[in-house]
Enzyme design. Structure first.
Site, PDB file in Angstrom:
ATOM      1  N   HIS A 185       0.846  -1.187   0.000  1.00 23.08           N
ATOM      2  CA  HIS A 185       0.000   0.000   0.000  1.00 23.08           C
ATOM      3  C   HIS A 185       0.885   1.241   0.000  1.00 23.08           C
ATOM      4  CE1 HIS A 185      -3.945  -2.009   1.539  1.00 23.08           C
ATOM      5  NE2 HIS A 185      -3.917  -1.918   0.222  1.00 23.08           N
ATOM      6  N   ASP A 232       0.988   4.150   1.415  1.00 20.66           N
ATOM      7  CA  ASP A 232       1.464   4.851   2.609  1.00 20.66           C
ATOM      8  C   ASP A 232       2.609   4.119   3.295  1.00 20.66           C
ATOM      9  OD1 ASP A 232      -0.577   2.923   3.198  1.00 20.66           O
ATOM     10  OD2 ASP A 232      -0.793   3.749   5.212  1.00 20.66           O
ATOM     11  N   HIS A 233       2.996   2.972   2.738  1.00 25.91           N
ATOM     12  CA  HIS A 233       4.125   2.216   3.287  1.00 25.91           C
ATOM     13  C   HIS A 233       5.310   2.135   2.320  1.00 25.91           C
ATOM     14  CE1 HIS A 233       1.947   0.513   6.857  1.00 25.91           C
ATOM     15  NE2 HIS A 233       0.930   0.941   6.118  1.00 25.91           N
ATOM     16  N   HIS A 249       0.433   3.875  13.545  1.00 28.92           N
ATOM     17  CA  HIS A 249      -0.536   3.824  12.446  1.00 28.92           C
ATOM     18  C   HIS A 249      -1.895   4.332  12.944  1.00 28.92           C
ATOM     19  CE1 HIS A 249      -2.656   2.190   8.867  1.00 28.92           C
ATOM     20  NE2 HIS A 249      -1.462   2.279   8.302  1.00 28.92           N
ATOM     21  N   HIS A 295      -4.587  -8.648   6.356  1.00 27.45           N
ATOM     22  CA  HIS A 295      -4.911  -7.320   5.857  1.00 27.45           C
ATOM     23  C   HIS A 295      -5.712  -7.478   4.570  1.00 27.45           C
ATOM     24  CE1 HIS A 295      -4.724  -3.079   5.624  1.00 27.45           C
ATOM     25  NE2 HIS A 295      -3.752  -2.969   4.712  1.00 27.45           N
TER      26      HIS A 295
END
EC number: 3.1.26.11
Length: 309
Positions: A65, A67-68, A274, A145
């Protein structure tokens, strides 16, 4: 050994929290820094620290993803600009696809690195023990996830016992080669005939530290297994108490669920990150209070916060 949090927010950056990234500082142990995830803006966060990019020798990505991982191309490019410092190779561990993402980004932007990247792509069949060095072993498991996501367990190998130099001096052992023999476990005899038994002057081996760093995940047994007996568990806490339904729908955990994992795993400390942007200062204090009702050693971390292990 320290953990420093470069980004503790979820999904998108906010005024108070950047997106996901942290570093495990192992300078005293192996003179390296290991990074876990590299969200957008990570290199800007590094500028606010004492971290030298060339010291970052390994990067572990939990999932793909944005944001990582959106900070990776920029960080890797900037790392190459340390022209007055030694260029060192870097290892990147992460889900299958991370190599294509990094190389495509660098190629399309015309970047040529003066160091090599070694990729270790992980799939469901290539988890478990993924790295073993002289002093550390790293294990991985699949989390729960919305896409393939990995949790990491970093285990420091047991440390050798230390030599009690003062006791040896008091016993009349002259400083020098005899100290080395005793340190290696060899018994000696002094000139006056007195025996010196090595084990009497060496402390017991010390247990190595265990650090568990999880990616985004619902509450799952894999998290507990990775965190068993951990000195520090870093667990996402995107949502608050009562948000279990939305957390499950989006593949995340609440602070309560993270605390339950820490308790089940008998971890020593729980560091919560997070955090959703909807939780501001006072809200975060309430999240921490809620987590502490389940696990007293819970703490919500902030950007740039450093924690000694």
């Amino acid at each position: 050994m320290e953990i420093q949090f470069l980004g503790t927010g979820a999904g998108q950056p906010s005024k108070s929290r950047n997106v996901s990234s942290l570093v495990l500082k192992l300078q005293d142990e192996i003179n390296e820094i290991w990074m876990f995830d590299c969200g957008e803006g990570t290199q800007h966060q590094i500028l606010e620290t004492t971290i030298k990019p060339r010291k970052i020798r390994k990067i572990f990505i939990t999932h793909l993803h944005g944001d990582h991982i959106f900070g990776l191309p920029g960080f890797l490019s900037s790392r190459a600009f340390q022209a007055n410092e030694e260029q060192t190779d870097i290892d990147i561990y992460g889900p299958a696809g991370i190599k294509n993402y990094v190389l495509t980004s660098l190629r399309q932007s015309g970047v040529r690195l003066p160091y090599h990247i070694h990729f270790y792509e992980l799939t469901q069949d290539r988890l478990g023990k993924i790295l073993e060095t002289e002093k550390f072993t790293v294990y991985s498991e699949k989390l729960d996830h919305t896409i393939f996501c990995i949790g990491y367990r970093i285990v420091q190998k047991d440390l050798e016992g230390t030599l009690d130099a003062e006791a040896l001096k008091a016993a009349g052992v002259p400083f020098g080669p005899l100290f080395g023999k005793i340190k290696n476990g060899e018994n000696i005899t002094l000139e006056d005939g007195r025996p010196i038994i090595a084990k009497d002057y060496i402390s017991e081996p010390r247990k190595g530290k265990v650090i568990t760093i999880l990616g985004d995940t619902r509450k799952t047994d894999a998290s507990v297994r990775l965190a068993l007996g951990a000195d520090v568990l870093v667990h996402e806490s995107t949502y608050g108490k009562g948000d279990e339904k939305i957390a499950k729908a989006h593949g995340h955990s609440t602070v309560i669920q993270a605390a339950e994992v820490a308790k089940l795993a008998s971890a020593k400390r729980l560091l919560l990150n997070h955090i959703s942007a909807r939780f501001l200062g006072r809200d975060c204090r309430q999240l921490e209070i809620a987590a502490k009702t389940i696990f007293s050693q819970a703490h919500i971390v902030k950007d740039l916060e450093e924690v000694t292990i």
